[in-house]
Design an enzyme around this catalytic site. Structure first.
Site, short mmCIF file in Angstrom:
data_model
loop_
_atom_site.label_atom_id
_atom_site.label_comp_id
_atom_site.label_asym_id
_atom_site.label_seq_id
_atom_site.Cartn_x
_atom_site.Cartn_y
_atom_site.Cartn_z
N GLU A 37 0.52 -1.49 -0.01
CA GLU A 37 -0.38 0.08 0.03
C GLU A 37 1.03 1.56 0.06
OE1 GLU A 37 -2.93 0.30 -0.54
OE2 GLU A 37 -3.57 -2.55 -0.47
N ASP A 94 -9.89 5.80 -2.43
CA ASP A 94 -8.70 6.29 -2.85
C ASP A 94 -8.60 7.11 -4.25
OD1 ASP A 94 -9.24 3.79 -4.42
OD2 ASP A 94 -7.19 2.97 -5.49
N TYR A 134 -6.16 6.96 3.37
CA TYR A 134 -6.47 5.75 2.51
C TYR A 134 -5.60 4.01 3.19
CZ TYR A 134 -5.39 2.27 -1.04
OH TYR A 134 -5.03 1.52 -1.65
#
Length: 293
Positions: A35, A136, A118
């Site tokens: 991520e 996102d 996020y």
DNA sequence: TATTCGTGGTG
DNA sequence: TCACCAAGAAT
């Protein structure tokens, strides 16, 4: 206007990309690393770096034991190298304060450097199967079209965006299903409901899409002035860092001076790199990646 | 809220 | 060619 969860989940089951950080045997640490790397960075560029990274540092404690310079070198040319430093710091905190295990709680994740609205929810959902609104740029675009009937999402507003997606998440005791829904929403935005030329013919939401029903109106909201890269400080910082990545030990300033002709900008960028901890100066006045002297 | 922070592929 | 785009965060 809403989105039928099962319709989207069925599409996801049939069309999701086989990405390594989605495999059942991928650890929460692997998900977190992915991520961070994927922030503003395409999947294709992340894949090889992620694989090397996980082989070299399979647990937070492994990364925590590495030097900053090693970490920056392994980060390579993924871009935004401060992410690498923040991930390194986060690994140290995970070891020192969380027993070496990536936290599953959104608020705890948010307290770690480099993890924002996020990423915290992405880790909670994708690594731990929690029900969390993961917002996102892909999700914002899908929601703008399918739910709000607009061609593009307007300027981001974290709270409003989170509330929008929260309202779409399936309810019930099956948190893992809600987590998969979040992944599916992102995947739809990445593969079908894309920015430039949406593939509406292949979209599972076509029949219910608010944008379709409205006749696909053009975007009317505010537009961001296109940002140039060539000649910017970002460009120059990248060039300077690339010199240091390309050598083993410290280098003379004269060598850095070759990277960019404008002395004033060059020196200002070097100063900002030092300030950011991306570069260090040795006792004899040379420059190196942090910890590499 | 608006800016800043890399890099490279693509239509 | 070049503007746009790619799983944001920090300030």
């Amino acid at each position: 206007m809403s989105i039928d969860p099962q319709t989207l989940l069925d599409w996801f089951d049939a069309n999701a990309r086989d990405l390594p950080w989605r495999h059942a045997d991928c650890t929460p640490w692997g998900v977190l690393v992915s991520e961070i790397m994927l922030q503003q960075t395409p999947v294709a560029r992340v894949l090889p770096v992620w694989r090397q990274w996980m082989e070299r540092w399979p647990k937070p404690a492994d990364l925590a034991a590495a030097s900053q310079g090693e970490v920056l070198r392994a980060w390579g040319k993924l871009g935004y190298p401060r992410r690498a430093l923040r991930l390194h710091t986060a690994a140290n905190t995970i070891v020192a304060e969380h027993g070496g295990e990536v936290p599953a709680d959104v608020d705890t994740l948010l307290s770690l450097p480099g993890i924002g609205a996020y990423t915290a929810r992405a880790v909670a959902a994708f690594a731990y199967g929690r029900r969390a609104p993961v917002v996102d740029t892909n999700v914002r675009r899908v929601v703008a079209r399918a739910v709000h009937g607009a061609a593009e999402a307007g300027p981001p507003s974290t709270k409003r965006d989170l509330d929008d997606v929260e309202a779409l998440l399936p309810d019930g005791p099956d948190e893992a299903r809600a987590a998969r829904f979040s992944a599916a929403l992102m995947e739809l935005g990445a593969l079908v409901c894309i920015a430039r030329k949406p593939r509406c013919d292949d979209c599972p939401l076509f029949a219910d899409c608010a944008w379709q029903k409205a006749g696909r109106p053009a975007y009317t909201g505010p537009t961001r002035p296109t940002q140039r890269y060539s000649g910017t400080d970002r460009h120059v910082r990248g060039l300077l860092l690339d010199v240091l990545r390309g050598t083993t030990g410290p280098v003379e300033k004269a060598q850095l001076d070759l990277a960019w002709p404008k002395a004033g900008q060059r020196d200002a960028c070097l100063a900002s790199l030092l300030s950011d901890g991306l570069v260090e100066q040795t006792a004899d006045g040379r420059f190196a990646l942090p910890g590499e002297h």
